[in-house]
Design an enzyme around this catalytic site. Structure first.
Site, PDB file in Angstrom:
ATOM      1  N   LYS A 119       0.863  -1.192   0.000  1.00 52.09           N
ATOM      2  CA  LYS A 119       0.000   0.000   0.000  1.00 52.09           C
ATOM      3  C   LYS A 119       0.891   1.230   0.000  1.00 52.09           C
ATOM      4  O   LYS A 119       1.836   1.320   0.779  1.00 52.09           O
ATOM      5  CB  LYS A 119      -0.852  -0.027   1.260  1.00 52.09           C
ATOM      6  CG  LYS A 119      -1.605   1.258   1.526  1.00 52.09           C
ATOM      7  CD  LYS A 119      -2.423   1.093   2.785  1.00 52.09           C
ATOM      8  CE  LYS A 119      -3.060   2.393   3.182  1.00 52.09           C
ATOM      9  NZ  LYS A 119      -3.916   2.249   4.348  1.00 52.09           N
TER      10      LYS A 119
HETATM   11  C1  R5P Z   1      -2.515   4.803   7.835  1.00 54.94           C
HETATM   12  O1  R5P Z   1      -1.513   4.421   8.350  1.00 54.94           O
HETATM   13  C2  R5P Z   1      -3.676   3.981   7.819  1.00 54.94           C
HETATM   14  O2  R5P Z   1      -3.225   2.692   7.515  1.00 54.94           O
HETATM   15  C3  R5P Z   1      -4.796   4.333   6.863  1.00 54.94           C
HETATM   16  O3  R5P Z   1      -5.501   3.182   6.667  1.00 54.94           O
HETATM   17  C4  R5P Z   1      -4.362   4.835   5.520  1.00 54.94           C
HETATM   18  O4  R5P Z   1      -3.667   6.013   5.637  1.00 54.94           O
HETATM   19  C5  R5P Z   1      -5.525   4.949   4.504  1.00 54.94           C
HETATM   20  O5  R5P Z   1      -6.416   5.862   4.873  1.00 54.94           O
HETATM   21  P1  R5P Z   1      -6.535   7.271   4.166  1.00 54.94           P
HETATM   22  O6  R5P Z   1      -7.144   7.018   2.827  1.00 54.94           O
HETATM   23  O7  R5P Z   1      -7.421   8.055   5.070  1.00 54.94           O
HETATM   24  O8  R5P Z   1      -5.163   7.853   4.031  1.00 54.94           O
END
Ligand code: R5P
Length: 292
Positions: A205
């Site tokens: 990710k």
């Molecule tokens: C961050 O460390 C978290 O894993 C969140 O799940 C990630 O940042 C994704 O969320 P967002 O789209 O709000 O950035």
């Protein structure tokens, strides 16, 4: 110590050439994995589009109660029809996701930091792999701080989860976290995503960045893209469209869905882009019709 002098800048990414080692199974880099791993990956990545809409609501693990996530018990069932995978902590999932919702589970498995601290890069593995098995987790998510203060702990956590993941056929999702002193450049993400992939994860990710198509090309496993801070809906849809066009295999989006005044419409619009080949303009048109 490797000789770091005279390193050549990597540049031959062949961005227009599809990933080669893909015979037999549709998830990038998963050809040689066993049935159990492939089954979990098939739960996450739609076999038809090859992509995933992962909904991230693990923010509470370091932010506490977050705007838009105050009542997970109310929000999650509403979004379930439009997402493929729920990404959260075991506390939130056990308490707020009805087990009859048959969506994939990405289990946040590291922890240790909070917004009250200056440096968020020190984490531990917080979930026994046995508990991930009990929860039927489809992957275990591990925060990884490449170049940050906590890099060594991150790699230690990641290696532990990958080793256990191979033991029990549970994929690992390496979450490329950007340390406070790191710039969100294509160069950084190429380095960090590749290191994470080479450690042995099945999914990475990361964030959108310049030269994103090169980040994707150089990463031998599927990349899903975090949404990041809340953008106007039109811009978030454009970002999702761009990364899918450049080879991402989905999004792992949180705030740009749950902080929209219309989270269900936003999840549906994102789904059109990720799975149905819609453009951001088409998804935006859908969104506007849905909220009026
Ligand atoms: C961050 O460390 C978290 O894993 C969140 O799940 C990630 O940042 C994704 O969320 P967002 O789209 O709000 O950035």
């Amino acid at each position: 110590m490797a000789d770091l002098d005279g390193l050549k800048v990597a540049k031959d990414y062949h961005v227009d050439t599809p990933f080669a080692n893909q015979q037999g199974f549709y998830v990038k880099g998963a050809n040689s994995l066993d049935w159990g791993m492939k089954k979990h990956l098939s739960n996450i990545f739609d076999p038809k589009s090859g992509n995933t809409v992962m909904f991230a609501f693990d923010h509470g693990y370091f932010m506490g109660s977050t705007a838009g996530l105050e009542r997970l018990d109310l929000l999650l069932p509403k979004l379930a029809p439009y997402v493929d995978c729920f990404m959260g902590t075991r506390g939130a999932i056990r308490a707020c996701v009805p087990p009859e919702i048959t969506k994939a589970i990405a289990l946040r498995s590291t922890s240790g930091s909070s917004m009250l601290q200056d440096d968020l890069s020190h984490e531990i593995v917080a979930v026994d792999v046995e508990d991930a098995i009990r929860m039927n987790a489809d992957c275990m998510a591990c925060q990884v701080f490449i170049g940050g203060d906590g890099q060594l702990e991150s790699i230690d956590n990641l290696s532990y989860l990958i080793n256990e993941g191979f033991r029990y056929s549970i994929p690992v999702l390496g979450v490329c976290a950007v340390g406070k002193d790191m710039a969100r450049t294509g160069r950084y993400f190429k380095l960090a995503t590749r290191i994470i992939a080479e450690m042995g994860v099945q999914i990475v990710k990361t964030y959108d960045c310049e030269d994103f198509e090169e980040v994707v090309a150089a990463c031998p496993v599927p990349i899903v893209v975090a949404g990041g801070k809340k953008l106007p809906e039109r811009d978030a849809l454009a970002m999702a469209y761009n990364v899918i066009q450049k080879g991402a295999h989905g999004v792992d989006m949180g705030r740009n869905i749950f902080q929209s005044p219309h989270p269900e419409a936003m999840a549906q619009a994102i789904r059109m882009i990720v799975h149905e080949g819609a453009t951001d303009a088409q998804a935006w048109e859908f969104f506007q019709d849905a909220i009026h």
